[in-house]
Design a protein around this motif. Sequence first.
Motif, PDB file in Angstrom:
ATOM      1  N   GLY A  35      12.977  12.397 -10.946  1.00 55.61           N
ATOM      2  CA  GLY A  35      13.442  11.904 -12.244  1.00 55.61           C
ATOM      3  C   GLY A  35      13.673  10.421 -12.339  1.00 55.61           C
ATOM      4  N   LEU A  36      13.103   9.649 -11.408  1.00 58.87           N
ATOM      5  CA  LEU A  36      13.268   8.201 -11.435  1.00 58.87           C
ATOM      6  C   LEU A  36      12.031   7.539 -12.029  1.00 58.87           C
ATOM      7  CD1 LEU A  36      14.829   7.913  -7.898  1.00 58.87           C
ATOM      8  CD2 LEU A  36      15.965   7.140  -9.977  1.00 58.87           C
ATOM      9  N   GLN A  37      12.250   6.662 -12.984  1.00 60.74           N
ATOM     10  CA  GLN A  37      11.154   5.974 -13.669  1.00 60.74           C
ATOM     11  C   GLN A  37      10.920   4.605 -13.048  1.00 60.74           C
ATOM     12  OE1 GLN A  37      11.991   5.075 -17.757  1.00 60.74           O
ATOM     13  NE2 GLN A  37      10.009   4.111 -18.144  1.00 60.74           N
ATOM     14  N   PHE A  38       9.668   4.309 -12.708  1.00 60.59           N
ATOM     15  CA  PHE A  38       9.310   2.994 -12.175  1.00 60.59           C
ATOM     16  C   PHE A  38       9.473   1.938 -13.261  1.00 60.59           C
ATOM     17  CE2 PHE A  38       6.021  -0.315 -11.676  1.00 60.59           C
ATOM     18  CZ  PHE A  38       6.402  -0.846 -10.448  1.00 60.59           C
ATOM     19  N   ILE A  39      10.155   0.844 -12.937  1.00 58.28           N
ATOM     20  CA  ILE A  39      10.366  -0.255 -13.887  1.00 58.28           C
ATOM     21  C   ILE A  39       9.466  -1.435 -13.560  1.00 58.28           C
ATOM     22  CG2 ILE A  39      12.040  -1.861 -14.892  1.00 58.28           C
ATOM     23  CD1 ILE A  39      12.512   1.101 -15.588  1.00 58.28           C
ATOM     24  N   ASP A  40       9.553  -1.947 -12.334  1.00 60.00           N
ATOM     25  CA  ASP A  40       8.744  -3.109 -11.944  1.00 60.00           C
ATOM     26  C   ASP A  40       8.912  -3.338 -10.448  1.00 60.00           C
ATOM     27  OD1 ASP A  40       7.042  -5.232 -12.165  1.00 60.00           O
ATOM     28  OD2 ASP A  40       8.339  -6.456 -13.454  1.00 60.00           O
ATOM     29  N   ASN A  41       8.109  -4.236  -9.896  1.00 56.51           N
ATOM     30  CA  ASN A  41       8.254  -4.564  -8.480  1.00 56.51           C
ATOM     31  C   ASN A  41       7.932  -6.030  -8.231  1.00 56.51           C
ATOM     32  OD1 ASN A  41       5.229  -3.450  -8.660  1.00 56.51           O
ATOM     33  ND2 ASN A  41       5.347  -4.838  -6.901  1.00 56.51           N
ATOM     34  N   GLU A  67       0.804  -1.217   0.000  1.00 58.10           N
ATOM     35  CA  GLU A  67       0.000   0.000   0.000  1.00 58.10           C
ATOM     36  C   GLU A  67       0.838   1.268   0.000  1.00 58.10           C
ATOM     37  OE1 GLU A  67      -0.481  -1.964   4.163  1.00 58.10           O
ATOM     38  OE2 GLU A  67      -0.371  -2.608   2.057  1.00 58.10           O
ATOM     39  N   ASP A  68       2.146   1.144   0.269  1.00 60.86           N
ATOM     40  CA  ASP A  68       3.041   2.303   0.247  1.00 60.86           C
ATOM     41  C   ASP A  68       3.731   2.493  -1.100  1.00 60.86           C
ATOM     42  OD1 ASP A  68       2.615   2.976   2.965  1.00 60.86           O
ATOM     43  OD2 ASP A  68       3.984   1.371   3.571  1.00 60.86           O
ATOM     44  N   LEU A  69       3.529   1.565  -2.029  1.00 60.70           N
ATOM     45  CA  LEU A  69       4.226   1.633  -3.315  1.00 60.70           C
ATOM     46  C   LEU A  69       3.899   2.932  -4.047  1.00 60.70           C
ATOM     47  CD1 LEU A  69       6.038   0.353  -5.455  1.00 60.70           C
ATOM     48  CD2 LEU A  69       4.031  -0.885  -6.326  1.00 60.70           C
ATOM     49  N   GLY A  70       2.651   3.367  -3.971  1.00 59.08           N
ATOM     50  CA  GLY A  70       2.264   4.591  -4.664  1.00 59.08           C
ATOM     51  C   GLY A  70       3.028   5.802  -4.179  1.00 59.08           C
ATOM     52  N   SER A  71       3.136   5.965  -2.868  1.00 53.45           N
ATOM     53  CA  SER A  71       3.837   7.139  -2.330  1.00 53.45           C
ATOM     54  C   SER A  71       5.339   7.067  -2.600  1.00 53.45           C
ATOM     55  CB  SER A  71       3.578   7.277  -0.829  1.00 53.45           C
ATOM     56  OG  SER A  71       4.002   6.131  -0.121  1.00 53.45           O
ATOM     57  N   VAL A  72       5.903   5.860  -2.543  1.00 51.71           N
ATOM     58  CA  VAL A  72       7.325   5.706  -2.839  1.00 51.71           C
ATOM     59  C   VAL A  72       7.591   6.018  -4.316  1.00 51.71           C
ATOM     60  CG1 VAL A  72       9.221   4.044  -3.002  1.00 51.71           C
ATOM     61  CG2 VAL A  72       7.750   4.066  -0.979  1.00 51.71           C
ATOM     62  N   SER A  73       6.747   5.502  -5.201  1.00 50.59           N
ATOM     63  CA  SER A  73       6.925   5.746  -6.633  1.00 50.59           C
ATOM     64  C   SER A  73       6.737   7.224  -6.964  1.00 50.59           C
ATOM     65  CB  SER A  73       5.940   4.892  -7.439  1.00 50.59           C
ATOM     66  OG  SER A  73       6.252   3.518  -7.314  1.00 50.59           O
ATOM     67  N   LYS A  74       5.812   7.880  -6.298  1.00 50.39           N
ATOM     68  CA  LYS A  74       5.598   9.314  -6.523  1.00 50.39           C
ATOM     69  C   LYS A  74       6.841  10.097  -6.132  1.00 50.39           C
ATOM     70  CE  LYS A  74       2.383  13.074  -5.342  1.00 50.39           C
ATOM     71  NZ  LYS A  74       3.349  13.988  -4.704  1.00 50.39           N
ATOM     72  N   ALA A  75       7.436   9.759  -4.984  1.00 47.48           N
ATOM     73  CA  ALA A  75       8.652  10.440  -4.543  1.00 47.48           C
ATOM     74  C   ALA A  75       9.790  10.220  -5.529  1.00 47.48           C
ATOM     75  CB  ALA A  75       9.054   9.947  -3.158  1.00 47.48           C
ATOM     76  N   ASN A 116       4.179 -11.592   0.588  1.00 46.61           N
ATOM     77  CA  ASN A 116       3.466 -11.404   1.855  1.00 46.61           C
ATOM     78  C   ASN A 116       3.209  -9.928   2.153  1.00 46.61           C
ATOM     79  OD1 ASN A 116       3.597 -14.182   2.123  1.00 46.61           O
ATOM     80  ND2 ASN A 116       5.340 -14.129   3.521  1.00 46.61           N
ATOM     81  N   ASN A 117       2.779  -9.209   1.133  1.00 53.62           N
ATOM     82  CA  ASN A 117       2.403  -7.792   1.212  1.00 53.62           C
ATOM     83  C   ASN A 117       3.603  -6.850   1.283  1.00 53.62           C
ATOM     84  OD1 ASN A 117       0.080  -6.060   1.086  1.00 53.62           O
ATOM     85  ND2 ASN A 117       0.511  -5.417   3.183  1.00 53.62           N
ATOM     86  N   TRP A 118       4.821  -7.391   1.299  1.00 53.77           N
ATOM     87  CA  TRP A 118       6.014  -6.555   1.210  1.00 53.77           C
ATOM     88  C   TRP A 118       6.365  -6.345  -0.254  1.00 53.77           C
ATOM     89  CZ3 TRP A 118       7.855  -4.220   5.446  1.00 53.77           C
ATOM     90  CH2 TRP A 118       7.526  -4.778   6.687  1.00 53.77           C
ATOM     91  N   VAL A 119       7.084  -5.259  -0.540  1.00 56.68           N
ATOM     92  CA  VAL A 119       7.402  -4.894  -1.920  1.00 56.68           C
ATOM     93  C   VAL A 119       8.883  -4.582  -2.052  1.00 56.68           C
ATOM     94  CG1 VAL A 119       7.072  -3.120  -3.697  1.00 56.68           C
ATOM     95  CG2 VAL A 119       5.097  -4.019  -2.472  1.00 56.68           C
ATOM     96  N   ALA A 120       9.451  -4.960  -3.197  1.00 58.46           N
ATOM     97  CA  ALA A 120      10.784  -4.508  -3.615  1.00 58.46           C
ATOM     98  C   ALA A 120      10.619  -3.956  -5.019  1.00 58.46           C
ATOM     99  CB  ALA A 120      11.795  -5.652  -3.590  1.00 58.46           C
ATOM    100  N   ALA A 121      10.949  -2.679  -5.202  1.00 62.34           N
ATOM    101  CA  ALA A 121      10.669  -1.999  -6.469  1.00 62.34           C
ATOM    102  C   ALA A 121      11.951  -1.482  -7.104  1.00 62.34           C
ATOM    103  CB  ALA A 121       9.693  -0.844  -6.248  1.00 62.34           C
ATOM    104  N   LEU A 122      11.987  -1.531  -8.439  1.00 58.73           N
ATOM    105  CA  LEU A 122      13.144  -1.092  -9.201  1.00 58.73           C
ATOM    106  C   LEU A 122      12.788   0.179  -9.980  1.00 58.73           C
ATOM    107  CD1 LEU A 122      16.053  -1.676 -10.223  1.00 58.73           C
ATOM    108  CD2 LEU A 122      14.992  -2.920 -12.134  1.00 58.73           C
ATOM    109  N   TYR A 123      13.678   1.172  -9.902  1.00 62.48           N
ATOM    110  CA  TYR A 123      13.520   2.444 -10.613  1.00 62.48           C
ATOM    111  C   TYR A 123      14.806   2.727 -11.402  1.00 62.48           C
ATOM    112  CZ  TYR A 123       9.762   2.907  -7.191  1.00 62.48           C
ATOM    113  OH  TYR A 123       8.653   2.679  -6.422  1.00 62.48           O
ATOM    114  N   ARG A 124      14.662   3.534 -12.459  1.00 64.34           N
ATOM    115  CA  ARG A 124      15.821   3.890 -13.271  1.00 64.34           C
ATOM    116  C   ARG A 124      15.894   5.407 -13.430  1.00 64.34           C
ATOM    117  NH1 ARG A 124      18.877   0.690 -16.326  1.00 64.34           N
ATOM    118  NH2 ARG A 124      17.293  -0.935 -16.361  1.00 64.34           N
ATOM    119  N   PHE A 125      17.099   5.930 -13.340  1.00 64.39           N
ATOM    120  CA  PHE A 125      17.323   7.370 -13.457  1.00 64.39           C
ATOM    121  C   PHE A 125      17.708   7.710 -14.891  1.00 64.39           C
ATOM    122  CE2 PHE A 125      19.966  11.237 -12.848  1.00 64.39           C
ATOM    123  CZ  PHE A 125      19.007  12.040 -12.256  1.00 64.39           C
ATOM    124  N   SER A 126      16.957   8.631 -15.508  1.00 60.23           N
ATOM    125  CA  SER A 126      17.241   8.989 -16.904  1.00 60.23           C
ATOM    126  C   SER A 126      17.615  10.449 -17.032  1.00 60.23           C
ATOM    127  CB  SER A 126      16.002   8.685 -17.757  1.00 60.23           C
ATOM    128  OG  SER A 126      14.877   9.384 -17.275  1.00 60.23           O
TER     129      SER A 126
END
Length: 276
Positions: free
Chosen positions: A256-262, A243-251, A266-276
């Motif tokens: 300038g970081l683009q969301f790639i995938d996550n 449920e925190d993925l949205g706020s983390v991705s917004k930040a 068990n409701n935990w998330v690990a997300a990958l972003y790329r700087f362009s």
Amino acid sequence: MIYLELDFRVEPVYPFSEILIAELGECGFESFVEQDSGVLAYILKSNWDANSLKDISILQSPDVTISWTQKEIQQENWNAAWERNFHPIQIDGRCVVRAPFHSSVDAEYDIVIAPKMSFGTGHHQTTYMMLKWILELDLIAKSVLDMGCGTGVLAILAKMKGAQYVDAIDVDTWSYQNAKENCLRNGCGEIQVHQGDVQLILGKKYDAVLANINRNILLQDIPRYAQSLNTEGMLLLSGFYKEDLGSVSKACQEVGLQFIDNLEKNNWVAALYRFS
């Protein structure tokens, strides 16, 4: 000698188990085993003072519920109890994380971790997913930062995967010392382990930043991570709920970081972003 085993049930487990371990470490506890339900903590009975728990501030926090039971363990049974509760983990059939007392295994990446007081054995969902992500990343000849390194397990896998330069940073003394020991244990003495916070990366640049901390720290430090990334650099984050993925991705997007995938576990998330 006789040890005491205190079985702490923690709800929610993360990030409060990590905080509990840190505070117990300052009260004489020698070793810890992370569990899905919380933490097993071990201390010599001769060093035990029940009143010391009054100084553990996390036990009084309204944000978490912690209960515990205790039992005595004779010295000759202590190692057996530790080994019984600390099992090797395998990620995608390629990476194994095990303790020094486990037999070596035939794996592409065989990592030996003695966790002591540090977070990051691979058993927690967030560490597991971070390791899983690292297995998929091309890190050959890259520069990597493991921020909030704990045991150093992420930095070690990054180095094993061909990273040319790796910094590992943690604010906690015991994590700093433990990460140094584990890096040497795995033949990764080139990893630069530092004690401190995000201030240490000012003016430095990396091809990949790994941060498995918690939501509030991540939201606070994402701008610093972005400033430290090279063009096309990768930011891999965990330590927060779905449920925190949205706020983390917004930040991340705001700097300038683009969301790639996550990944989710068990409701935990690990997300990958790329700087362009």
